[in-house]
Write an enzyme that holds these catalytic residues in place. Structure first.
Site, PDB file in Angstrom:
ATOM      1  N   ASP A   1      -0.653 -10.087   7.392  1.00  0.00           N
ATOM      2  CA  ASP A   1       0.412  -9.105   7.155  1.00  0.00           C
ATOM      3  C   ASP A   1       1.756  -9.824   7.244  1.00  0.00           C
ATOM      4  OD1 ASP A   1       1.875  -6.801   6.880  1.00  0.00           O
ATOM      5  OD2 ASP A   1       0.743  -5.671   8.380  1.00  0.00           O
TER       6      ASP A   1
ATOM      7  N   ASP B   1       2.093  -6.777   0.533  1.00  0.00           N
ATOM      8  CA  ASP B   1       2.401  -7.666   1.663  1.00  0.00           C
ATOM      9  C   ASP B   1       1.278  -7.777   2.698  1.00  0.00           C
ATOM     10  OD1 ASP B   1       2.574  -5.159   2.760  1.00  0.00           O
ATOM     11  OD2 ASP B   1       4.289  -5.648   4.025  1.00  0.00           O
ATOM     12  N   GLU B   2       0.067  -7.362   2.341  1.00  0.00           N
ATOM     13  CA  GLU B   2      -1.021  -7.538   3.304  1.00  0.00           C
ATOM     14  C   GLU B   2      -2.356  -7.675   2.593  1.00  0.00           C
ATOM     15  OE1 GLU B   2      -2.279  -3.976   5.566  1.00  0.00           O
ATOM     16  OE2 GLU B   2      -0.461  -3.089   4.763  1.00  0.00           O
TER      17      GLU B   2
END
Length: 403
Positions: free
Chosen positions: A22, A115-116
């Site tokens: 993350d 974003d993860e």
DNA sequence: TCTGGGGTCCTAGGACCC
DNA sequence: TCTGGGGTCCTAGGACCC
């Protein structure tokens, strides 16, 4: 005998290690990276007048700014913050680069959002060593190449890895070992579980269930009554360390989508129906363009209307043939809107969504039967091509021009 | 404090068919 | 004449995620 159905299939101690990676304050971190002058000041990335906080760096967070908070409040809490508009194209570029780093380690990568990601590293041990080593290698690689930091959770299942990565933040690693799952899980607030949002958390607290351990000691039928069958079973299993989720490697950019939609919050509430209908045209065009780009057509058109008091309603209509034509989507959307019979209602947001998607190649023949519609589809495809060459400003529905 | 925009999944009721 | 149950599709709303 275990009370958990099929628990043998998913016994946590049998599962292979999963990494959840993350990015830390992703949008804000990218902005700070590209403008080092921002490193020493609070940074908030978010929308305009009625927008919310999309990302805030840790300096802003230390002042109480959090994700999804209204921008008006963020500005009040932190008047000296530098406020930036998001640059989604840039984030997509960084995300793609990071994905390549993940792929160096394992082929089983599931990007959950920009974003993860989840990584199944069960096949990577021989070449790369322990999950911990893989995590550290990825962190330094991403830091060297992208100059942003990330945090990694390591656990025997995706949901646990997700919780672990939150513990790792910022810029760290946190591991949940297979033999300490319940010790880790049971003291946590129920709100920490994936799938428990504000409403469910409040409901569980009212029932006296504040920790995951308390949920684990609650009979399944009680959870079913309180939360419904699906959520009740899901939470019951999670609380016992059972996670049915697996890491699913997404096969390229053509993951099938269930729907395509767009909505818009007006800067000021709107009473004039002609303004709302014109916005529906703009949104229909946006949706149809994305559908054509994705090679899909859909049968169900849903509109969403949010009023000034934030109450929100939806209305939908399913037509006989799938479409990807702006004017057809708009026609249905306007009909649904007019059916509402809004008189002087103050409209805050409108949205359009098309679902029941099928590959366009599969509806080609039916579309050809309706010659007029086929003509529109081809015409709009030509407009798409012109927009790609000359920019979207040069073409568009006439009623959107010269305003 | 006054709440974006993109999605997913679940529930529940009613229509309709067998 | 009245009463069934199951399956599927559609609609509306709600919760959740990032």
């Amino acid at each position: 005998m275990s009370a958990l159905p099929h628990a043998d299939l998913v016994a946590p101690e049998c599962r292979t290690p999963v990494l959840h990676v993350d990015m830390d304050a992703f949008y804000a971190s990218v902005a700070v990276r590209d403008d080092p002058a921002l490193a020493q000041v609070p940074v908030v990335v978010g929308g305009g007048g009625r927008g919310v906080v999309l990302s805030a760096n840790y300096l802003a967070r230390s002042r109480g700014v959090t994700s999804a908070m209204p921008m008006t409040r963020a500005r009040r809490l932190c008047p000296d913050a530098v406020v930036l508009a998001p640059d989604f194209d840039l984030y997509a570029q960084v995300s793609a680069a990071v994905l390549e780093n993940f792929r160096e380690v394992t082929g089983v990568v599931e990007m959950v959002s920009v974003d993860e990601a989840f990584l199944d590293v069960s096949g990577s041990a021989r070449q790369w060593g322990s999950p911990r080593r893989i995590a550290e290698w990825l962190r330094s690689r991403i830091h060297d190449e992208q100059r942003i930091t990330c945090s990694v959770g390591i656990a025997p299942s995706p949901t646990l890895a997700k919780i672990a990565s939150r513990r790792a933040k910022p810029d760290g690693v946190f591991t949940v070992d297979p033999d300490e799952i319940l010790e880790f899980l049971h003291p946590l607030d129920v709100g920490e579980l994936w799938g428990v949002g504000e409403k469910t958390r409040t409901l569980l607290h009212r029932l006296g269930l504040r920790t995951v351990g308390q949920v684990a000691r609650t009979p399944l039928p009680t959870l079913h009554r309180a939360l419904g069958a699906a959520v009740g079973t899901h939470l019951y299993e999670l609380a016992h360390g059972v996670d049915r989720r697996v890491v699913v490697a997404k096969s390229g950019p053509h993951a099938p989508e269930a729907s395509v939609g767009a909505d818009h919050t007006f800067e000021h509430d709107v009473i004039d129906a002609s303004v709302t209908e014109r916005e529906l045209l703009r949104l229909s065009a946006k949706v149809a363009t994305r559908m054509r780009a994705g090679g899909v057509a859909g049968r169900t058109v849903t509109i969403r209307v949010r009023f000034s008091d934030f109450t929100t309603i939806t209305r939908s209509r399913t037509v006989s043939e799938p479409t990807d034509v702006t004017l057809e989507i708009h026609r249905t959307a306007v009909a649904l809107l007019r059916q509402l019979g809004l008189q002087r209602a103050r409209v805050r947001l409108v949205g359009v969504r098309v679902s029941g998607l099928v590959p366009r190649s599969r509806v080609q023949t039916q579309m050809e039967l309706g010659q007029r519609e086929q003509g529109w589809s081809d015409a709009e495809r030509a407009v798409d091509a012109a927009a790609r060459r000359f920019g979207s400003a040069v073409v568009g529905p006439a009623s959107l021009l010269a305003r």
